[in-house]
Design an enzyme around this catalytic site. Structure first.
Site: not given
Length: 246
Positions: A31, A110, A126, A134, A158, A219
Protein backbone atom coordinates in the site's frame (compact mmCIF):
# COMPACT_ATOMS: atom_id res chain seq x y z
CA UNK A 1 9.39 5.54 25.68
CA UNK A 2 12.48 6.05 23.56
CA UNK A 3 12.35 8.68 20.85
CA UNK A 4 12.53 7.68 17.19
CA UNK A 5 16.27 8.25 16.87
CA UNK A 6 16.97 5.98 19.83
CA UNK A 7 14.61 3.34 18.45
CA UNK A 8 16.32 3.49 15.05
CA UNK A 9 19.72 3.13 16.72
CA UNK A 10 18.42 0.10 18.60
CA UNK A 11 17.00 -1.52 15.46
CA UNK A 12 20.17 -0.79 13.50
CA UNK A 13 22.27 -2.48 16.16
CA UNK A 14 20.07 -5.57 16.34
CA UNK A 15 20.09 -5.97 12.57
CA UNK A 16 23.85 -5.56 12.28
CA UNK A 17 24.48 -8.10 15.04
CA UNK A 18 22.01 -10.61 13.62
CA UNK A 19 23.34 -13.90 12.26
CA UNK A 20 20.15 -14.95 10.50
CA UNK A 21 17.68 -12.15 9.77
CA UNK A 22 14.36 -13.01 8.16
CA UNK A 23 11.79 -10.45 6.99
CA UNK A 24 8.01 -10.85 6.92
CA UNK A 25 6.76 -8.23 4.45
CA UNK A 26 3.10 -7.36 4.90
CA UNK A 27 0.39 -5.72 2.83
CA UNK A 28 1.03 -2.23 4.22
CA UNK A 29 4.33 -2.18 2.35
CA UNK A 30 2.46 -2.75 -0.91
CA UNK A 31 0.00 0.00 0.00
CA UNK A 32 2.83 2.40 0.87
CA UNK A 33 4.37 1.70 -2.55
CA UNK A 34 1.07 2.48 -4.28
CA UNK A 35 -0.07 -1.01 -5.28
CA UNK A 36 -3.72 -1.81 -5.76
CA UNK A 37 -5.44 -2.64 -2.48
CA UNK A 38 -9.06 -3.61 -2.88
CA UNK A 39 -9.42 -3.73 0.90
CA UNK A 40 -9.21 0.06 1.07
CA UNK A 41 -12.75 1.33 1.60
CA UNK A 42 -12.96 3.75 -1.34
CA UNK A 43 -11.57 1.19 -3.81
CA UNK A 44 -13.80 -1.56 -2.44
CA UNK A 45 -16.82 0.71 -2.85
CA UNK A 46 -15.87 1.67 -6.42
CA UNK A 47 -15.45 -1.99 -7.40
CA UNK A 48 -18.75 -3.08 -5.90
CA UNK A 49 -20.53 -0.13 -7.48
CA UNK A 50 -19.24 -1.03 -10.95
CA UNK A 51 -19.62 -4.81 -10.81
CA UNK A 52 -22.30 -5.40 -8.20
CA UNK A 53 -19.95 -7.81 -6.48
CA UNK A 54 -17.16 -7.40 -3.96
CA UNK A 55 -13.53 -7.79 -4.97
CA UNK A 56 -13.31 -10.88 -2.75
CA UNK A 57 -16.11 -12.48 -4.76
CA UNK A 58 -14.38 -11.77 -8.09
CA UNK A 59 -10.75 -12.40 -7.13
CA UNK A 60 -11.83 -15.94 -6.52
CA UNK A 61 -11.09 -19.32 -8.08
CA UNK A 62 -14.75 -20.17 -8.68
CA UNK A 63 -15.39 -16.79 -10.35
CA UNK A 64 -12.34 -17.29 -12.59
CA UNK A 65 -13.52 -20.77 -13.54
CA UNK A 66 -17.14 -19.83 -14.28
CA UNK A 67 -17.04 -16.18 -15.45
CA UNK A 68 -13.63 -15.72 -16.99
CA UNK A 69 -14.63 -12.71 -19.15
CA UNK A 70 -15.84 -10.77 -16.12
CA UNK A 71 -12.86 -11.96 -14.09
CA UNK A 72 -10.35 -10.57 -16.56
CA UNK A 73 -12.23 -7.32 -16.95
CA UNK A 74 -11.92 -6.81 -13.19
CA UNK A 75 -8.39 -8.22 -12.99
CA UNK A 76 -6.97 -5.92 -15.68
CA UNK A 77 -8.84 -2.80 -14.58
CA UNK A 78 -8.14 -3.12 -10.87
CA UNK A 79 -5.71 -5.84 -9.81
CA UNK A 80 -2.89 -5.05 -12.25
CA UNK A 81 -3.57 -1.40 -13.03
CA UNK A 82 -1.43 -0.07 -10.16
CA UNK A 83 1.72 -2.11 -9.69
CA UNK A 84 3.41 0.28 -7.28
CA UNK A 85 6.68 2.20 -7.23
CA UNK A 86 9.89 0.88 -5.75
CA UNK A 87 10.76 2.75 -2.57
CA UNK A 88 14.25 3.23 -1.12
CA UNK A 89 13.30 0.93 1.76
CA UNK A 90 13.17 -1.98 -0.67
CA UNK A 91 16.73 -1.25 -1.75
CA UNK A 92 17.73 -1.27 1.92
CA UNK A 93 16.48 -4.86 2.02
CA UNK A 94 18.53 -5.61 -1.09
CA UNK A 95 21.68 -4.18 0.52
CA UNK A 96 21.09 -6.17 3.71
CA UNK A 97 20.81 -9.29 1.58
CA UNK A 98 24.01 -8.44 -0.31
CA UNK A 99 25.80 -7.94 3.02
CA UNK A 100 24.77 -11.44 4.06
CA UNK A 101 22.57 -10.19 6.91
CA UNK A 102 19.11 -10.72 5.43
CA UNK A 103 18.64 -14.39 4.58
CA UNK A 104 15.06 -14.45 3.34
CA UNK A 105 11.98 -12.31 2.67
CA UNK A 106 8.60 -13.98 3.10
CA UNK A 107 5.54 -12.21 1.75
CA UNK A 108 1.97 -12.50 0.54
CA UNK A 109 2.63 -9.58 -1.82
CA UNK A 110 1.61 -10.50 -5.38
CA UNK A 111 3.31 -7.46 -6.95
CA UNK A 112 6.88 -8.78 -6.55
CA UNK A 113 8.13 -5.54 -4.99
CA UNK A 114 11.18 -7.11 -3.32
CA UNK A 115 12.19 -9.06 -6.42
CA UNK A 116 11.75 -5.99 -8.61
CA UNK A 117 14.14 -4.15 -6.27
CA UNK A 118 16.74 -6.87 -6.80
CA UNK A 119 16.24 -9.09 -3.75
CA UNK A 120 16.95 -12.70 -4.64
CA UNK A 121 15.80 -14.93 -1.79
CA UNK A 122 12.11 -14.04 -1.74
CA UNK A 123 9.32 -16.50 -0.99
CA UNK A 124 6.09 -15.20 -2.55
CA UNK A 125 3.49 -17.36 -0.85
CA UNK A 126 0.62 -16.07 -2.99
CA UNK A 127 2.52 -15.99 -6.27
CA UNK A 128 3.05 -13.01 -8.55
CA UNK A 129 1.10 -11.05 -11.15
CA UNK A 130 4.31 -11.02 -13.17
CA UNK A 131 4.08 -14.78 -13.72
CA UNK A 132 1.35 -15.92 -16.09
CA UNK A 133 1.12 -19.24 -17.85
CA UNK A 134 -0.94 -21.50 -20.06
CA UNK A 135 -2.34 -24.32 -17.91
CA UNK A 136 -2.37 -26.59 -20.97
CA UNK A 137 1.05 -26.25 -22.61
CA UNK A 138 2.80 -24.34 -19.76
CA UNK A 139 3.94 -21.49 -22.01
CA UNK A 140 4.76 -18.44 -19.88
CA UNK A 141 3.50 -14.91 -20.53
CA UNK A 142 4.50 -11.47 -19.29
CA UNK A 143 2.26 -9.14 -17.39
CA UNK A 144 2.39 -6.79 -20.38
CA UNK A 145 0.87 -9.49 -22.55
CA UNK A 146 -2.03 -9.83 -20.14
CA UNK A 147 -2.45 -6.07 -19.73
CA UNK A 148 -2.47 -5.42 -23.47
CA UNK A 149 -4.67 -8.33 -24.51
CA UNK A 150 -8.14 -7.63 -25.81
CA UNK A 151 -10.63 -9.34 -23.57
CA UNK A 152 -9.49 -12.66 -22.16
CA UNK A 153 -5.77 -13.33 -22.75
CA UNK A 154 -5.19 -16.63 -24.52
CA UNK A 155 -2.16 -18.74 -25.27
CA UNK A 156 -0.71 -17.96 -28.70
CA UNK A 157 0.10 -21.64 -29.20
CA UNK A 158 -3.01 -23.53 -28.10
CA UNK A 159 -5.57 -20.74 -27.47
CA UNK A 160 -6.15 -21.84 -23.87
CA UNK A 161 -7.07 -19.10 -21.41
CA UNK A 162 -3.94 -17.85 -19.64
CA UNK A 163 -3.81 -18.32 -15.89
CA UNK A 164 -2.47 -15.59 -13.58
CA UNK A 165 0.32 -16.99 -11.43
CA UNK A 166 -1.32 -15.94 -8.17
CA UNK A 167 -3.28 -17.80 -5.53
CA UNK A 168 -6.90 -16.81 -5.92
CA UNK A 169 -9.27 -16.87 -2.98
CA UNK A 170 -10.50 -20.37 -2.35
CA UNK A 171 -7.25 -21.97 -3.48
CA UNK A 172 -4.69 -23.73 -1.33
CA UNK A 173 -1.19 -22.31 -1.03
CA UNK A 174 1.82 -24.28 -2.21
CA UNK A 175 2.62 -26.56 0.75
CA UNK A 176 6.25 -26.84 -0.28
CA UNK A 177 6.64 -23.08 -0.32
CA UNK A 178 4.93 -22.67 3.05
CA UNK A 179 7.18 -25.37 4.53
CA UNK A 180 10.26 -23.64 3.18
CA UNK A 181 9.10 -20.34 4.67
CA UNK A 182 8.46 -21.89 8.08
CA UNK A 183 11.91 -23.48 7.96
CA UNK A 184 13.52 -20.11 7.26
CA UNK A 185 11.67 -18.53 10.20
CA UNK A 186 12.73 -21.39 12.49
CA UNK A 187 16.39 -20.69 11.64
CA UNK A 188 16.14 -16.94 12.27
CA UNK A 189 17.65 -15.26 15.30
CA UNK A 190 15.96 -11.98 14.36
CA UNK A 191 12.59 -11.50 12.69
CA UNK A 192 11.63 -8.13 11.20
CA UNK A 193 7.93 -7.63 10.50
CA UNK A 194 7.21 -4.84 8.01
CA UNK A 195 3.76 -3.41 7.33
CA UNK A 196 1.82 -5.99 9.30
CA UNK A 197 0.59 -6.53 12.82
CA UNK A 198 1.36 -9.59 14.91
CA UNK A 199 -2.10 -11.07 14.35
CA UNK A 200 -2.28 -10.61 10.57
CA UNK A 201 -2.47 -13.77 8.46
CA UNK A 202 1.17 -13.81 7.36
CA UNK A 203 2.60 -13.01 10.78
CA UNK A 204 0.42 -15.34 12.81
CA UNK A 205 1.08 -18.16 10.34
CA UNK A 206 4.87 -17.75 10.51
CA UNK A 207 5.73 -16.43 13.97
CA UNK A 208 4.78 -19.73 15.60
CA UNK A 209 7.96 -21.20 14.10
CA UNK A 210 10.24 -18.45 15.41
CA UNK A 211 12.71 -19.58 18.05
CA UNK A 212 15.10 -16.64 17.92
CA UNK A 213 15.89 -13.67 20.14
CA UNK A 214 14.25 -10.54 18.76
CA UNK A 215 11.14 -9.59 16.79
CA UNK A 216 11.23 -6.09 15.31
CA UNK A 217 7.85 -4.71 14.25
CA UNK A 218 7.60 -1.67 11.98
CA UNK A 219 4.00 -0.81 11.17
CA UNK A 220 2.19 2.50 10.94
CA UNK A 221 -0.93 1.41 12.79
CA UNK A 222 -0.99 0.48 16.46
CA UNK A 223 -2.45 -2.90 17.37
CA UNK A 224 -3.21 -4.66 20.64
CA UNK A 225 -0.80 -7.47 19.69
CA UNK A 226 2.19 -5.12 19.38
CA UNK A 227 3.26 -6.36 22.81
CA UNK A 228 4.25 -9.68 21.21
CA UNK A 229 7.17 -7.96 19.48
CA UNK A 230 10.37 -6.97 21.29
CA UNK A 231 10.90 -3.69 19.43
CA UNK A 232 8.01 -1.69 17.97
CA UNK A 233 8.12 1.39 15.74
CA UNK A 234 4.83 2.93 14.65
CA UNK A 235 5.74 4.48 11.31
CA UNK A 236 5.65 3.72 7.61
CA UNK A 237 7.96 0.74 7.06
CA UNK A 238 9.62 1.95 3.85
CA UNK A 239 10.31 5.39 5.27
CA UNK A 240 11.67 3.85 8.46
CA UNK A 241 14.04 1.51 6.61
CA UNK A 242 15.33 4.47 4.63
CA UNK A 243 16.01 6.38 7.86
CA UNK A 244 18.07 3.47 9.21
CA UNK A 245 20.74 4.36 6.67
CA UNK A 246 21.82 0.77 6.15
Amino acid sequence: MENLKEMLDLVRGVIQESKYLVCLKGVKVSTECGCTNYRVAKDAYAIEKQYGLSAEEMFNASYYNTRVNEFYDFYKKYMISQLGELKEGLYVLKRLEEQGLLKCIITRDIFSLAKRAGCRNVLELHGSVYKNFCPHCREEYSIEYVQNSKGVPRCTKCKTVIRPGVALMGEMLDNGLVSKASEEVSKADTLIVLGSNMKANLTSMMVQYFQGDKIILINEEEHYADRLADIVIHAKPMETLEKLGL
